[in-house]
Design a protein around this motif. Sequence first.
Motif, PDB file in Angstrom:
ATOM      1  N   THR A 169      43.780  45.295  -5.484  1.00  0.00           N
ATOM      2  CA  THR A 169      44.509  46.562  -5.360  1.00  0.00           C
ATOM      3  C   THR A 169      44.641  47.215  -6.735  1.00  0.00           C
ATOM      4  OG1 THR A 169      45.771  45.608  -3.535  1.00  0.00           O
ATOM      5  CG2 THR A 169      46.654  47.614  -4.528  1.00  0.00           C
ATOM      6  N   ILE A 170      44.984  46.406  -7.726  1.00  0.00           N
ATOM      7  CA  ILE A 170      45.193  46.937  -9.076  1.00  0.00           C
ATOM      8  C   ILE A 170      43.878  47.409  -9.690  1.00  0.00           C
ATOM      9  CG2 ILE A 170      45.962  46.367 -11.426  1.00  0.00           C
ATOM     10  CD1 ILE A 170      47.921  44.353 -10.123  1.00  0.00           C
ATOM     11  N   THR A 171      42.855  46.555  -9.633  1.00  0.00           N
ATOM     12  CA  THR A 171      41.582  46.935 -10.254  1.00  0.00           C
ATOM     13  C   THR A 171      40.916  48.071  -9.467  1.00  0.00           C
ATOM     14  OG1 THR A 171      40.547  45.113  -9.064  1.00  0.00           O
ATOM     15  CG2 THR A 171      41.115  44.725 -11.366  1.00  0.00           C
ATOM     16  N   GLY A 172      41.133  48.076  -8.148  1.00  0.00           N
ATOM     17  CA  GLY A 172      40.606  49.170  -7.322  1.00  0.00           C
ATOM     18  C   GLY A 172      41.209  50.503  -7.746  1.00  0.00           C
ATOM     19  N   ALA A 173      42.502  50.486  -8.053  1.00  0.00           N
ATOM     20  CA  ALA A 173      43.181  51.710  -8.485  1.00  0.00           C
ATOM     21  C   ALA A 173      42.587  52.215  -9.800  1.00  0.00           C
ATOM     22  CB  ALA A 173      44.673  51.447  -8.635  1.00  0.00           C
ATOM     23  N   LEU A 174      42.289  51.286 -10.715  1.00  0.00           N
ATOM     24  CA  LEU A 174      41.681  51.678 -11.997  1.00  0.00           C
ATOM     25  C   LEU A 174      40.337  52.363 -11.759  1.00  0.00           C
ATOM     26  CD1 LEU A 174      42.380  48.437 -14.048  1.00  0.00           C
ATOM     27  CD2 LEU A 174      43.112  50.690 -14.713  1.00  0.00           C
ATOM     28  N   ASN A 216      33.754  41.914  -9.470  1.00  0.00           N
ATOM     29  CA  ASN A 216      34.830  42.795  -9.908  1.00  0.00           C
ATOM     30  C   ASN A 216      34.926  42.743 -11.439  1.00  0.00           C
ATOM     31  OD1 ASN A 216      37.242  44.081 -10.505  1.00  0.00           O
ATOM     32  ND2 ASN A 216      38.314  43.237  -8.737  1.00  0.00           N
ATOM     33  N   ARG A 217      34.237  43.687 -12.091  1.00  0.00           N
ATOM     34  CA  ARG A 217      34.152  43.637 -13.551  1.00  0.00           C
ATOM     35  C   ARG A 217      35.489  43.866 -14.230  1.00  0.00           C
ATOM     36  NH1 ARG A 217      28.601  46.998 -13.544  1.00  0.00           N
ATOM     37  NH2 ARG A 217      27.390  45.314 -12.656  1.00  0.00           N
ATOM     38  N   TRP A 218      36.299  44.737 -13.642  1.00  0.00           N
ATOM     39  CA  TRP A 218      37.639  44.965 -14.207  1.00  0.00           C
ATOM     40  C   TRP A 218      38.403  43.648 -14.264  1.00  0.00           C
ATOM     41  CZ3 TRP A 218      38.941  49.072 -16.850  1.00  0.00           C
ATOM     42  CH2 TRP A 218      38.408  50.338 -16.537  1.00  0.00           C
ATOM     43  N   LYS A 219      38.311  42.888 -13.175  1.00  0.00           N
ATOM     44  CA  LYS A 219      39.050  41.629 -13.101  1.00  0.00           C
ATOM     45  C   LYS A 219      38.584  40.674 -14.203  1.00  0.00           C
ATOM     46  CE  LYS A 219      39.443  37.662 -10.057  1.00  0.00           C
ATOM     47  NZ  LYS A 219      38.917  37.092  -8.807  1.00  0.00           N
ATOM     48  N   THR A 220      37.276  40.530 -14.348  1.00  0.00           N
ATOM     49  CA  THR A 220      36.724  39.631 -15.370  1.00  0.00           C
ATOM     50  C   THR A 220      37.154  40.071 -16.769  1.00  0.00           C
ATOM     51  OG1 THR A 220      34.801  39.246 -13.967  1.00  0.00           O
ATOM     52  CG2 THR A 220      34.585  38.642 -16.284  1.00  0.00           C
ATOM     53  N   ILE A 221      37.059  41.359 -17.026  1.00  0.00           N
ATOM     54  CA  ILE A 221      37.397  41.853 -18.367  1.00  0.00           C
ATOM     55  C   ILE A 221      38.898  41.689 -18.634  1.00  0.00           C
ATOM     56  CG2 ILE A 221      37.466  43.902 -19.864  1.00  0.00           C
ATOM     57  CD1 ILE A 221      34.882  44.829 -18.428  1.00  0.00           C
ATOM     58  N   ILE A 222      39.731  41.987 -17.628  1.00  0.00           N
ATOM     59  CA  ILE A 222      41.185  41.859 -17.810  1.00  0.00           C
ATOM     60  C   ILE A 222      41.573  40.397 -18.062  1.00  0.00           C
ATOM     61  CG2 ILE A 222      43.427  42.036 -16.604  1.00  0.00           C
ATOM     62  CD1 ILE A 222      42.288  44.692 -15.365  1.00  0.00           C
ATOM     63  N   ASP A 277      46.224  60.694  -4.849  1.00  0.00           N
ATOM     64  CA  ASP A 277      45.135  60.349  -3.913  1.00  0.00           C
ATOM     65  C   ASP A 277      45.086  58.844  -3.675  1.00  0.00           C
ATOM     66  OD1 ASP A 277      44.280  62.961  -3.790  1.00  0.00           O
ATOM     67  OD2 ASP A 277      42.737  62.723  -5.344  1.00  0.00           O
ATOM     68  N   ILE A 278      45.214  58.094  -4.760  1.00  0.00           N
ATOM     69  CA  ILE A 278      45.097  56.632  -4.670  1.00  0.00           C
ATOM     70  C   ILE A 278      46.268  56.060  -3.879  1.00  0.00           C
ATOM     71  CG2 ILE A 278      44.957  54.476  -5.998  1.00  0.00           C
ATOM     72  CD1 ILE A 278      43.790  56.251  -8.332  1.00  0.00           C
ATOM     73  N   SER A 279      47.473  56.572  -4.163  1.00  0.00           N
ATOM     74  CA  SER A 279      48.658  56.130  -3.437  1.00  0.00           C
ATOM     75  C   SER A 279      48.495  56.398  -1.930  1.00  0.00           C
ATOM     76  CB  SER A 279      49.892  56.840  -3.996  1.00  0.00           C
ATOM     77  OG  SER A 279      51.022  56.525  -3.239  1.00  0.00           O
ATOM     78  N   ASN A 280      48.012  57.592  -1.593  1.00  0.00           N
ATOM     79  CA  ASN A 280      47.785  57.934  -0.181  1.00  0.00           C
ATOM     80  C   ASN A 280      46.729  57.039   0.458  1.00  0.00           C
ATOM     81  OD1 ASN A 280      49.645  59.993  -0.332  1.00  0.00           O
ATOM     82  ND2 ASN A 280      48.121  61.611  -0.637  1.00  0.00           N
ATOM     83  N   HIS A 281      45.689  56.774  -0.297  1.00  0.00           N
ATOM     84  CA  HIS A 281      44.610  55.903   0.187  1.00  0.00           C
ATOM     85  C   HIS A 281      45.163  54.522   0.540  1.00  0.00           C
ATOM     86  CE1 HIS A 281      40.693  53.831   0.173  1.00  0.00           C
ATOM     87  NE2 HIS A 281      41.275  52.935  -0.619  1.00  0.00           N
ATOM     88  N   CYS A 320      52.883  56.425  -7.105  1.00  0.00           N
ATOM     89  CA  CYS A 320      52.052  57.031  -8.157  1.00  0.00           C
ATOM     90  C   CYS A 320      52.453  56.492  -9.527  1.00  0.00           C
ATOM     91  CB  CYS A 320      52.244  58.542  -8.192  1.00  0.00           C
ATOM     92  SG  CYS A 320      51.757  59.347  -6.697  1.00  0.00           S
ATOM     93  N   VAL A 321      53.763  56.297  -9.717  1.00  0.00           N
ATOM     94  CA  VAL A 321      54.274  55.834 -11.012  1.00  0.00           C
ATOM     95  C   VAL A 321      53.730  54.438 -11.322  1.00  0.00           C
ATOM     96  CG1 VAL A 321      56.370  55.243 -12.313  1.00  0.00           C
ATOM     97  CG2 VAL A 321      56.351  57.234 -10.791  1.00  0.00           C
ATOM     98  N   THR A 322      53.784  53.558 -10.331  1.00  0.00           N
ATOM     99  CA  THR A 322      53.269  52.204 -10.529  1.00  0.00           C
ATOM    100  C   THR A 322      51.782  52.245 -10.854  1.00  0.00           C
ATOM    101  OG1 THR A 322      54.912  51.346  -9.012  1.00  0.00           O
ATOM    102  CG2 THR A 322      53.029  49.930  -9.444  1.00  0.00           C
ATOM    103  N   ILE A 323      51.049  53.069 -10.127  1.00  0.00           N
ATOM    104  CA  ILE A 323      49.606  53.172 -10.371  1.00  0.00           C
ATOM    105  C   ILE A 323      49.345  53.650 -11.799  1.00  0.00           C
ATOM    106  CG2 ILE A 323      47.505  54.458  -9.740  1.00  0.00           C
ATOM    107  CD1 ILE A 323      48.574  54.403  -6.821  1.00  0.00           C
ATOM    108  N   TYR A 324      50.130  54.643 -12.217  1.00  0.00           N
ATOM    109  CA  TYR A 324      49.953  55.164 -13.579  1.00  0.00           C
ATOM    110  C   TYR A 324      50.294  54.096 -14.625  1.00  0.00           C
ATOM    111  CZ  TYR A 324      49.795  58.453 -17.417  1.00  0.00           C
ATOM    112  OH  TYR A 324      49.464  59.082 -18.589  1.00  0.00           O
ATOM    113  N   GLU A 325      51.304  53.279 -14.327  1.00  0.00           N
ATOM    114  CA  GLU A 325      51.653  52.185 -15.244  1.00  0.00           C
ATOM    115  C   GLU A 325      50.522  51.161 -15.354  1.00  0.00           C
ATOM    116  OE1 GLU A 325      56.507  52.338 -14.643  1.00  0.00           O
ATOM    117  OE2 GLU A 325      55.372  50.682 -13.738  1.00  0.00           O
ATOM    118  N   TRP A 326      49.916  50.848 -14.223  1.00  0.00           N
ATOM    119  CA  TRP A 326      48.763  49.920 -14.254  1.00  0.00           C
ATOM    120  C   TRP A 326      47.667  50.486 -15.141  1.00  0.00           C
ATOM    121  CZ3 TRP A 326      48.092  49.398  -8.222  1.00  0.00           C
ATOM    122  CH2 TRP A 326      49.092  48.544  -7.721  1.00  0.00           C
TER     123      TRP A 326
END
Length: 371
Positions: free
Chosen positions: A141-146, A354-360, A157-161, A171-177
Amino acid sequence: MNLREQRAKQMMESTGYATQFESTKFKVRSQTNPEKFYIVSRTGNGLICECMDHITRKADCKHIKITLELIMKNKCYRNNIFRIMERSALNLCKYCDSGRITKKGTRKNKNGNVQIFKCLDCKKKFSTNYGFEKTRFDVNTITGALQMYYSGMSTRDISNHYEMMGIEVSCVTIYEWICKYSTMVSKYLNEIVPRTGNWVRADEVWIKVNGEQKYLFASMDDDTRYWLASDMADTKFQHNADNLLKLTKEAIGKNPTQFITDGLPAYKKSSKRIFGKKTQHTRHIHIQGDMNNNKMERLNGEIRDREKVFRGLKKIDTPILDGMKAYYNFTKKHGALKGKTPSEEALIKVDGKNRWKTIIQNASLHKANSN
Ligand SMILES: [Zn+2]
Ligand SMILES: [Zn+2]
């Protein structure tokens, strides 16, 4: 930092400490006797050093630590592929990299049960959800949002999705991520030197920051399309390009032989000042339909396409641009590169789907270890 690490770090800071002279061999200078070198070899069982410390203790000596650092930052041989590995799949201790770990029950969190491991060497306990330890949200969910954000979707859009999929996230949480992880990965990725060619391009594109028009100066490697550096300015014509060129030089670890820009005078002076006389500066005048300039224009287009999203930019030193750079270099497949990402073309390989996951994962451990 223990004493051994401290010594390794001291040696790192003095120049000429280590070099790679074959694809599997490294020469590390002795700290007590500058005339003496130790050979560290890469084998199927990891790195092996010829010094007494390694032979007697069978653990990583300071020479191996230095070599690891060299490999970690991808500052070695031209044909060395730098692999960013899925750290959680390696079954190593979080703290000491020991392979002697054992399962030690589970811990409950809001997401379900988390496996706890214990290291038989340093005796510490840990879980392997590196970088995502304190969140109740799923890693995907987190890396998908990125990925969605940097592809051009707004946080709304992402929050609605996600709402549609039964996931409540504001939206605030997504922006914090986005801020948190963009900062984290860019610090880590900036230390890895891409294998680039010798030609660099630079260009500027205007974007709105907090409602004001700003210029984003960016540089790119001509061969790999790797986005090297960027710098923000208030005006286009009075801007000094020194900072962009300094960051560019840092990113590739060398001066380019060719530096290609548009007609902006700032580049000419800065090129002489920062790259020096050996770098040839070519001013490329915009001609419509010109194939050559499309290289830079594609990056500019990517940035411009997201201008709507970038309205979220609050200040100049925003982590959003760093995140955008990570997205562009590491996740975006490039038609002109036969479907490869610029980072793959620059010999940096990211394991896992999931490249974001590996890099994070790696960035989070890197942060923990550099404190
Ligand atoms: Zn050694
Ligand atoms: Zn350990």
